[in-house]
Design a protein around this motif. Structure first.
Motif, mmCIF file in Angstrom:
data_model
loop_
_atom_site.group_PDB
_atom_site.id
_atom_site.type_symbol
_atom_site.label_atom_id
_atom_site.label_comp_id
_atom_site.label_asym_id
_atom_site.label_seq_id
_atom_site.Cartn_x
_atom_site.Cartn_y
_atom_site.Cartn_z
ATOM 1 N N GLU A 89 0.823 -1.216 0.000
ATOM 2 C CA GLU A 89 0.000 0.000 0.000
ATOM 3 C C GLU A 89 0.856 1.266 0.000
ATOM 4 N N ALA A 90 2.103 1.133 0.423
ATOM 5 C CA ALA A 90 2.983 2.297 0.628
ATOM 6 C C ALA A 90 3.656 2.705 -0.676
ATOM 7 N N ARG A 91 2.943 3.416 -1.526
ATOM 8 C CA ARG A 91 3.510 3.782 -2.821
ATOM 9 C C ARG A 91 4.319 5.078 -2.765
ATOM 10 N N ALA A 92 4.026 5.953 -1.803
ATOM 11 C CA ALA A 92 4.826 7.175 -1.668
ATOM 12 C C ALA A 92 6.237 6.778 -1.226
ATOM 13 N N PRO A 93 7.275 7.267 -1.898
ATOM 14 C CA PRO A 93 8.651 6.840 -1.575
ATOM 15 C C PRO A 93 9.034 7.009 -0.108
ATOM 16 N N LYS A 94 8.655 8.132 0.510
ATOM 17 C CA LYS A 94 9.049 8.363 1.905
ATOM 18 C C LYS A 94 8.347 7.376 2.838
ATOM 19 N N VAL A 95 7.085 7.089 2.588
ATOM 20 C CA VAL A 95 6.356 6.103 3.403
ATOM 21 C C VAL A 95 7.001 4.728 3.244
ATOM 22 N N HIS A 96 7.306 4.370 2.017
ATOM 23 C CA HIS A 96 7.966 3.084 1.722
ATOM 24 C C HIS A 96 9.299 2.992 2.462
ATOM 25 N N ASP A 97 10.097 4.039 2.370
ATOM 26 C CA ASP A 97 11.422 4.060 2.989
ATOM 27 C C ASP A 97 11.333 3.970 4.511
ATOM 28 N N TRP A 98 10.459 4.779 5.107
ATOM 29 C CA TRP A 98 10.319 4.762 6.566
ATOM 30 C C TRP A 98 9.754 3.434 7.054
ATOM 31 N N LEU A 99 8.801 2.875 6.317
ATOM 32 C CA LEU A 99 8.209 1.602 6.735
ATOM 33 C C LEU A 99 9.278 0.511 6.795
ATOM 34 N N VAL A 100 10.126 0.460 5.782
ATOM 35 C CA VAL A 100 11.190 -0.550 5.756
ATOM 36 C C VAL A 100 12.201 -0.302 6.876
ATOM 37 N N ASN A 101 12.633 0.944 7.024
ATOM 38 C CA ASN A 101 13.722 1.240 7.958
ATOM 39 C C ASN A 101 13.300 1.336 9.420
ATOM 40 N N TYR A 102 12.115 1.854 9.671
ATOM 41 C CA TYR A 102 11.683 2.076 11.056
ATOM 42 C C TYR A 102 10.780 0.982 11.606
ATOM 43 N N VAL A 103 10.169 0.200 10.718
ATOM 44 C CA VAL A 103 9.229 -0.822 11.185
ATOM 45 C C VAL A 103 9.709 -2.230 10.825
ATOM 46 N N VAL A 104 9.878 -2.507 9.534
ATOM 47 C CA VAL A 104 10.221 -3.868 9.115
ATOM 48 C C VAL A 104 11.562 -4.318 9.693
ATOM 49 N N LYS A 105 12.550 -3.431 9.694
ATOM 50 C CA LYS A 105 13.870 -3.798 10.215
ATOM 51 C C LYS A 105 13.843 -4.080 11.716
ATOM 52 N N ARG A 106 12.790 -3.604 12.409
ATOM 53 C CA ARG A 106 12.677 -3.816 13.862
ATOM 54 C C ARG A 106 11.648 -4.886 14.202
#
Length: 224
Positions: A89-106
């Motif tokens: 669902e996260a098509r906006a680049p910043k949302v995609h980037d933050w989701l991966v780095n701040y959520v998925v990685k943790r």
């Protein structure tokens, strides 16, 4: 009803923080919001961790609200399938980037998602898999097939869509920077493919062109 009211209040505050100039800058990068990230982080700090509110904010499909949701959620509270849906669902680049780095990685599902996403036919999803692979290349390379990764990069990066190409190029650079035994090959691949060779780079910043990036970061390490 309380949660809905809370969401409404937060949305109203985000709307009040909206700045046309900030939106114009963000939209050039594909991000449809006009809230300065410093103000977004300040709001998140005030709200603190509120996972249920974060989930409700995500459901609004508003980019600023989703960025805020990422900052106030509990990464380990998400199930694997929830993170998979959120990424798609996260098509906006910043949302995609933050989701991966701040959520998925943790989260507790990082490795499973890394493997699944890397092979996904959607290049935006695949770029997330490559971002997670780059993290492992740098911090936990044990068990990774680095020569195999270089084979894939050599074969596929040149013609990959922009966001996937960028993620693969980052992985190439990190293999060259952090693994001496693969450095020469990584630089050679970068030179031959010429991906991002002419990318405009601001003064004082390192070029994303892999051979230049690798050489500069290795030089800095030796100078330290």
């Amino acid at each position: 009803m309380v949660a809905e009211t809370t969401v409404a209040e937060v949305m109203a505050e985000l709307s009040a923080l909206e700045e046309p100039k900030a939106r114009a800058v963000n939209e050039k990068h594909g991000d449809d919001h006009g809230v300065h990230l410093s103000k977004l982080r300040a709001l998140a700090k005030r709200l603190k961790t509120q996972h249920e509110l974060a989930c409700r904010l995500w459901e609004t499909d508003d980019t600023a609200a989703r960025l805020l949701a990422i900052l106030i959620c509990r990464p380990k509270a998400f199930e694997r399938h929830e993170l998979d849906v959120m990424l798609r669902e996260a098509r906006a680049p910043k949302v995609h980037d933050w989701l991966v780095n701040y959520v998925v990685k943790r989260s507790t599902h990082t490795e499973e998602l890394r493997v699944a996403w890397s092979a996904d036919p959607d290049p935006v999803v695949a770029s997330a898999g490559w971002a997670l692979t780059t993290e492992r290349v740098t911090k936990k390379p044990e068990g990774l097939d680095l020569p195999g990764l270089l084979d894939v990069i050599e074969t596929e990066m040149k013609d990959a869509p922009d966001r996937l190409q960028w993620a693969m190029n980052h992985c190439l650079a990190q293999i060259g920077i952090t693994h001496t035994e693969h450095r020469a090959r990584a630089i050679d691949i970068g030179k031959r493919l010429e991906v991002l060779k002419d990318y405009p780079t601001s003064p004082g910043c390192t070029s994303p062109f892999a051979p230049t990036w690798i050489t500069e970061m290795v030089r800095r390490r030796h100078d330290m």
